[in-house]
Design a protein around this motif. Structure first.
Motif, PDB file in Angstrom:
ATOM      1  N   THR A 111       0.550  -1.296   0.109  1.00 24.46           N
ATOM      2  CA  THR A 111      -0.017   0.145   0.080  1.00 24.46           C
ATOM      3  C   THR A 111       0.977   1.449  -0.022  1.00 24.46           C
ATOM      4  O   THR A 111       0.204   2.483   0.024  1.00 24.46           O
ATOM      5  CB  THR A 111      -1.031   0.125   1.159  1.00 24.46           C
ATOM      6  N   GLY A 135      -1.509  -0.504  -4.880  1.00 23.88           N
ATOM      7  CA  GLY A 135      -1.897  -0.692  -3.533  1.00 23.88           C
ATOM      8  C   GLY A 135      -2.544   0.347  -2.902  1.00 23.88           C
ATOM      9  O   GLY A 135      -3.386   0.377  -2.099  1.00 23.88           O
ATOM     10  N   LEU A 136      -1.740   1.703  -2.975  1.00 21.82           N
ATOM     11  CA  LEU A 136      -2.101   2.770  -2.526  1.00 21.82           C
ATOM     12  C   LEU A 136      -3.583   3.291  -3.127  1.00 21.82           C
ATOM     13  O   LEU A 136      -4.300   3.628  -2.460  1.00 21.82           O
ATOM     14  CB  LEU A 136      -1.180   3.848  -2.888  1.00 21.82           C
ATOM     15  N   ALA A 155      -6.126   1.258  -1.427  1.00 19.78           N
ATOM     16  CA  ALA A 155      -6.440   1.716  -0.050  1.00 19.78           C
ATOM     17  C   ALA A 155      -7.436   2.932  -0.056  1.00 19.78           C
ATOM     18  O   ALA A 155      -8.247   2.968   0.854  1.00 19.78           O
ATOM     19  CB  ALA A 155      -5.151   1.822   0.588  1.00 19.78           C
ATOM     20  N   GLY A 192      -3.008  -1.669   5.895  1.00 18.54           N
ATOM     21  CA  GLY A 192      -2.026  -1.763   4.877  1.00 18.54           C
ATOM     22  C   GLY A 192      -0.801  -2.471   5.323  1.00 18.54           C
ATOM     23  O   GLY A 192      -0.534  -2.136   6.625  1.00 18.54           O
ATOM     24  N   ASP A 214       3.329  -3.063   4.220  1.00 18.19           N
ATOM     25  CA  ASP A 214       4.119  -2.843   3.128  1.00 18.19           C
ATOM     26  C   ASP A 214       5.744  -2.676   3.669  1.00 18.19           C
ATOM     27  O   ASP A 214       5.769  -2.491   5.202  1.00 18.19           O
ATOM     28  CB  ASP A 214       3.863  -1.483   2.465  1.00 18.19           C
ATOM     29  N   TYR A 257      -7.443   4.230   8.415  1.00 15.38           N
ATOM     30  CA  TYR A 257      -6.240   3.370   7.809  1.00 15.38           C
ATOM     31  C   TYR A 257      -5.335   3.062   8.868  1.00 15.38           C
ATOM     32  O   TYR A 257      -4.931   4.092   9.825  1.00 15.38           O
ATOM     33  CB  TYR A 257      -5.612   4.189   6.692  1.00 15.38           C
ATOM     34  N   HIS A 294      -1.439   1.020   9.314  1.00 19.27           N
ATOM     35  CA  HIS A 294      -0.293   0.652   8.641  1.00 19.27           C
ATOM     36  C   HIS A 294       0.550  -0.524   9.381  1.00 19.27           C
ATOM     37  O   HIS A 294       0.862  -0.056  10.423  1.00 19.27           O
ATOM     38  CB  HIS A 294       0.446   1.573   7.979  1.00 19.27           C
TER      39      HIS A 294
END
Length: 240
Positions: free
Chosen positions: A10, A15-16, A19, A31, A33, A44, A46
């Protein structure tokens, strides 16, 4: 209850875009990464994680599940040989890295998702692949990428068979066009202008994530056909 999706890769590109699309649709997004770049938006979360590290991935999935039950998992993260060597010139280290991230990472992601979705009898797993996965689309100078995405297509089919009785849907989604991601960072200005935006997969990914248990599984969805062929879209869109 808010829907919750976990998406790998993401930090940028597809991916971004995914999201952001899921957040805009009201989903909670986790997400993952190995880049610490993260969206600064409500809903969100991460996880800084290497998708080939199964211990770290299990922890990331557990943390995601603690926030909210998952409804969907999208295995998107991937790499390629940016120098596009021929097979004869391909160095083994790059070959192994592409296969490790694209195949082993997809396996670790999907297995972690399946282990958490199958017991509750619902959920959707989507692999982002490529038209280069298919025999009639083989492309010179992209051996590692073509081979890795072909392997993921077969992994999808096996997992779909194994999870049929659980109600979990397993599918792949692939673009038939070139997308403006880091993969084409070295392209000419003219080539860059012809690239489609990373958002091209958003609507179809949301469709797949919203499938009801056992509605549509074991399919490879062609984004170009979805966008251009009403009959194809109607056939697949009839599954909810």
């Amino acid at each position: 209850m808010t829907n919750h999706v976990l998406i790998t890769g993401t930090a940028g590109g597809i991916g971004l875009a995914l999201a952001e699309a899921f957040l805009s649709a009201g989903w909670q997004v986790t997400g993952i990464d190995r880049d610490q770049s993260a969206l600064d938006r409500p809903g969100y979360s991460h996880s800084f994680c290497d998708i080939t590290d199964e211990t770290a991935m299990d922890s990331a999935f557990d943390e995601a599940m603690a926030r909210a039950p998952l409804r969907a998992v999208i295995a998107n993260a991937a790499v390629t040989d940016m120098a596009h060597h021929t097979v004869l010139e391909q160095d083994y280290a790059t070959w192994r890295n592409v296969l490790d991230v694209n195949v082993n990472g997809a396996f670790v992601t999907a297995r972690a998702g399946a282990r958490r979705l199958a017991p509750v009898g619902s959920g959707n797993i989507t692999f982002i692949t490529s038209s280069l996965a298919f025999l009639n689309q083989a492309k010179a100078n992209d051996g590692p990428y073509c081979a890795s995405k072909s392997a993921v297509e077969m992994l999808m089919r096996v997992l779909a068979l194994e999870l049929t009785s659980s109600g979990v849907n397993v599918n792949t989604l692939f673009p038939s066009t070139k997308i403006a991601t880091g993969f084409f960072a070295g392209a000419s200005t003219e080539e860059q202008a012809e690239l489609d935006p990373p958002t091209i997969l958003n609507d179809t990914a949301l469709f797949l994530a919203n499938l009801t248990p056992g509605a549509l599984t074991g399919h490879s969805l062609d984004q170009q056909r979805w966008d251009s062929d009403p009959a194809y879209r109607a056939e697949l869109g009839g599954h909810r």
